[in-house]
Write a protein that holds these residues in place. Sequence first.
Motif, PDB file in Angstrom:
ATOM      1  N   SER A  19      40.074  41.611  33.330  1.00 35.16           N
ATOM      2  CA  SER A  19      40.132  40.386  34.128  1.00 35.16           C
ATOM      3  C   SER A  19      41.278  40.391  35.136  1.00 35.16           C
ATOM      4  N   GLY A  20      42.125  41.448  35.099  1.00 38.21           N
ATOM      5  CA  GLY A  20      43.254  41.534  36.008  1.00 38.21           C
ATOM      6  C   GLY A  20      44.447  40.722  35.520  1.00 38.21           C
ATOM      7  N   TRP A  21      45.540  40.773  36.298  1.00 42.79           N
ATOM      8  CA  TRP A  21      46.734  40.008  35.940  1.00 42.79           C
ATOM      9  C   TRP A  21      46.665  38.573  36.433  1.00 42.79           C
ATOM     10  N   GLY A  22      45.759  38.302  37.360  1.00 37.32           N
ATOM     11  CA  GLY A  22      45.665  36.957  37.916  1.00 37.32           C
ATOM     12  C   GLY A  22      46.332  36.848  39.273  1.00 37.32           C
ATOM     13  N   LEU A  23      46.100  35.715  39.929  1.00 39.67           N
ATOM     14  CA  LEU A  23      46.494  35.527  41.318  1.00 39.67           C
ATOM     15  C   LEU A  23      47.995  35.708  41.542  1.00 39.67           C
ATOM     16  N   GLN A  24      48.820  35.106  40.729  1.00 38.20           N
ATOM     17  CA  GLN A  24      50.256  35.097  41.011  1.00 38.20           C
ATOM     18  C   GLN A  24      50.825  36.506  41.103  1.00 38.20           C
ATOM     19  N   HIS A  25      50.555  37.323  40.087  1.00 32.28           N
ATOM     20  CA  HIS A  25      51.068  38.698  40.115  1.00 32.28           C
ATOM     21  C   HIS A  25      50.376  39.518  41.199  1.00 32.28           C
ATOM     22  N   ALA A  26      49.060  39.393  41.326  1.00 36.20           N
ATOM     23  CA  ALA A  26      48.317  40.228  42.268  1.00 36.20           C
ATOM     24  C   ALA A  26      48.736  39.959  43.703  1.00 36.20           C
ATOM     25  N   LEU A  27      48.942  38.705  44.054  1.00 33.99           N
ATOM     26  CA  LEU A  27      49.359  38.352  45.409  1.00 33.99           C
ATOM     27  C   LEU A  27      50.720  38.976  45.730  1.00 33.99           C
ATOM     28  N   SER A  28      51.654  38.835  44.809  1.00 30.19           N
ATOM     29  CA  SER A  28      52.988  39.393  45.026  1.00 30.19           C
ATOM     30  C   SER A  28      52.959  40.916  45.067  1.00 30.19           C
ATOM     31  N   ALA A  29      52.220  41.529  44.120  1.00 34.02           N
ATOM     32  CA  ALA A  29      52.194  42.993  44.033  1.00 34.02           C
ATOM     33  C   ALA A  29      51.491  43.609  45.238  1.00 34.02           C
ATOM     34  N   TRP A  30      50.369  43.039  45.632  1.00 35.93           N
ATOM     35  CA  TRP A  30      49.632  43.583  46.781  1.00 35.93           C
ATOM     36  C   TRP A  30      50.467  43.396  48.054  1.00 35.93           C
ATOM     37  N   GLY A  31      51.064  42.232  48.211  1.00 32.22           N
ATOM     38  CA  GLY A  31      51.886  41.993  49.388  1.00 32.22           C
ATOM     39  C   GLY A  31      53.022  42.993  49.505  1.00 32.22           C
ATOM     40  N   SER A  32      53.715  43.247  48.403  1.00 35.94           N
ATOM     41  CA  SER A  32      54.842  44.181  48.418  1.00 35.94           C
ATOM     42  C   SER A  32      54.374  45.596  48.734  1.00 35.94           C
ATOM     43  N   TYR A  33      53.291  46.022  48.095  1.00 37.55           N
ATOM     44  CA  TYR A  33      52.764  47.372  48.322  1.00 37.55           C
ATOM     45  C   TYR A  33      52.275  47.528  49.754  1.00 37.55           C
ATOM     46  N   PHE A  34      51.538  46.552  50.239  1.00 40.23           N
ATOM     47  CA  PHE A  34      50.991  46.654  51.587  1.00 40.23           C
ATOM     48  C   PHE A  34      52.121  46.683  52.619  1.00 40.23           C
ATOM     49  N   LYS A  35      53.101  45.829  52.449  1.00 36.55           N
ATOM     50  CA  LYS A  35      54.199  45.722  53.413  1.00 36.55           C
ATOM     51  C   LYS A  35      55.084  46.967  53.415  1.00 36.55           C
ATOM     52  N   ASN A  36      55.415  47.466  52.256  1.00 34.39           N
ATOM     53  CA  ASN A  36      56.419  48.514  52.160  1.00 34.39           C
ATOM     54  C   ASN A  36      55.858  49.933  52.120  1.00 34.39           C
ATOM     55  N   THR A  37      54.599  50.075  51.731  1.00 35.49           N
ATOM     56  CA  THR A  37      54.026  51.412  51.574  1.00 35.49           C
ATOM     57  C   THR A  37      52.813  51.627  52.471  1.00 35.49           C
ATOM     58  N   TYR A  38      51.858  50.727  52.373  1.00 36.20           N
ATOM     59  CA  TYR A  38      50.579  50.975  53.043  1.00 36.20           C
ATOM     60  C   TYR A  38      50.668  50.758  54.546  1.00 36.20           C
ATOM     61  N   LEU A  39      51.269  49.658  54.964  1.00 40.20           N
ATOM     62  CA  LEU A  39      51.343  49.326  56.388  1.00 40.20           C
ATOM     63  C   LEU A  39      52.075  50.399  57.189  1.00 40.20           C
ATOM     64  N   PRO A  40      53.216  50.899  56.725  1.00 41.92           N
ATOM     65  CA  PRO A  40      53.855  51.984  57.483  1.00 41.92           C
ATOM     66  C   PRO A  40      52.975  53.226  57.600  1.00 41.92           C
ATOM     67  N   ALA A  41      52.147  53.471  56.594  1.00 42.52           N
ATOM     68  CA  ALA A  41      51.288  54.654  56.633  1.00 42.52           C
ATOM     69  C   ALA A  41      50.195  54.536  57.684  1.00 42.52           C
TER      70      ALA A  41
END
Length: 559
Positions: free
Chosen positions: A321-343
């Motif tokens: 069922s996943g971790w839920g909105l709160q964790h997923a929003l924060s985790a995806w945002g951090s990953y996208f901003k710091n890792t994925y977007l620069p790539a």
Amino acid sequence: MVALCSIVRLVLFAAVASAAPRRRHPNFPPKPSIPQVVAPDTPVTDRQGVTLPPLSTVYLFDQLIDHDDSSKGTFKQRFWTSWAEFEPGGPIILMTPGETNAAGFTGYLTNATVNGLIAQATNASIVLIEHRFFGLSNPIDNLEDESLALLTIDQATKDLSYFANNVVLPQPNGDKLSPKEAPWVLIGGSYAGALTSWTLVNQPGVFWAGYASSGVVEAITDYWAYFEPIRQNMPKNCSADIEAVITHIDSVFTFGTPAAKNQIKAMFGMEDVTHLDDVAGALRNILWDWQSLQPYVGPNATFFQSCDALEVKNGVNAPASGWGLQHALSAWGSYFKNTYLPAICGDDNTEDCLGTYNATQSFYTNTTIDDANRSWTWMVCNQVGFFQEGAPLGWPSLVTRLVQPAYDERQCSLMFPKAFPKAPVPQVAATNQKFKGWDVNLFRLFVANGKQDPWREATLSSDFHPRSSTPSQPIFVGNGFHCSDLLTQASIDPTIQTVQNAAVATISNWLLQWPGRKTNAPTLTVPTAPAFVPECGPRGGSGCCDAGFWGGPAGREGG
């Protein structure tokens, strides 16, 4: 080709990319392209031990600029070939890699691909031809709107027919290998797989048989179902959390305060991106990475790294069922901003990288040749659609519903302002009527699809319009991804090996039926095509999706 075998398996497969190449613009969907396979620069010998030209050798064919007006003259169309497996009386296998510069696909002349397996079994030569207006095969030496008027499916099918009927191949007796003198087999994957079907429909009697791998035969404007096989087959915890985040972002971007909208933009590193649909649309990228997966790709693939960023917390995997909105929003945002977007953006600012509203940017204005994205976008805007949007309301969506066909159609006008002063609607109904789409019925067309292929819903194995396998048009579905059956390395999955074995046996047997064929080769046993069970319904299951969510005939015509 026999001499290549050991080298091919050690060197060539390393050239098959496991990660998607950087797209020209991260808010433009990926093309339906076959995997790139480059042949190694090693000596090639035929079955008698004679050294042949390198597989990278480029040959030129005088192709008609306009098949409806031969007075316009010809242009130089590039092709590559290998006759390492050819024996007198053998067939000719013709393949185009489709919407790309063909120079990076010479591996399809070897036994690293199913082309080579068929050539070995049938004593065939293989020819790889570059599609008009891609790479360096251009009827006119620019990609202006007026020039691209000659880039149509009809012209492309006639190119293949005219080539087969008129080429003098650079092998012994190459002037005596026309379709009247030797059987020709047309093979293609993805768009080029559809082109195989469309050519057999539009140019009957030229090719004795065809093979369509992941062939996107049905042109569809609102192709939201691109993401359905991904949703069905990706880790459940990852899909649950992505769906929750996208639902939240759509709600905030639609109903939230300016401060709330800016907070989300900043969370994902896109505070400088002006338009909210560009912001939300950019999040499709981690799903588009699914298209680069193959059975031999390991857990370090970009797609799985993205899911791990959302679903692994303190070394623990999330439940289904996943971790839920709160964790997923924060985790995806951090990953996208710091890792994925620069790539994906490199040194570009995020508005230049992700924005789609500035008509002066070079990806809209550059009309020099060898720009596959521009040429493919022309075909998208005119004839095939394939806009990859959010799912209809009432259906789970991994993609923002802020991105709808109008988003892409606007880009058509920005890229081709002379052809489209107003946003166009792709003429998919005319395409499907002329080339038969999902309803095609052909004699001697082998169809191969992958259960996990994001393009599957446009193939003859769509959940929304599944077709039954027949002896004259067999349909085999393995557990593969996009065009997996074209790659011999993918045979590590036994279901894909079954598809490849069936392809070799079926094509071999069909060639025995060619009226001029003289051979003592035995008929081969073809594996039975397993029944394909659609995974319809918004949460999977057997309830078949029809007009309610696909849109019925209106949906197929671009609704």
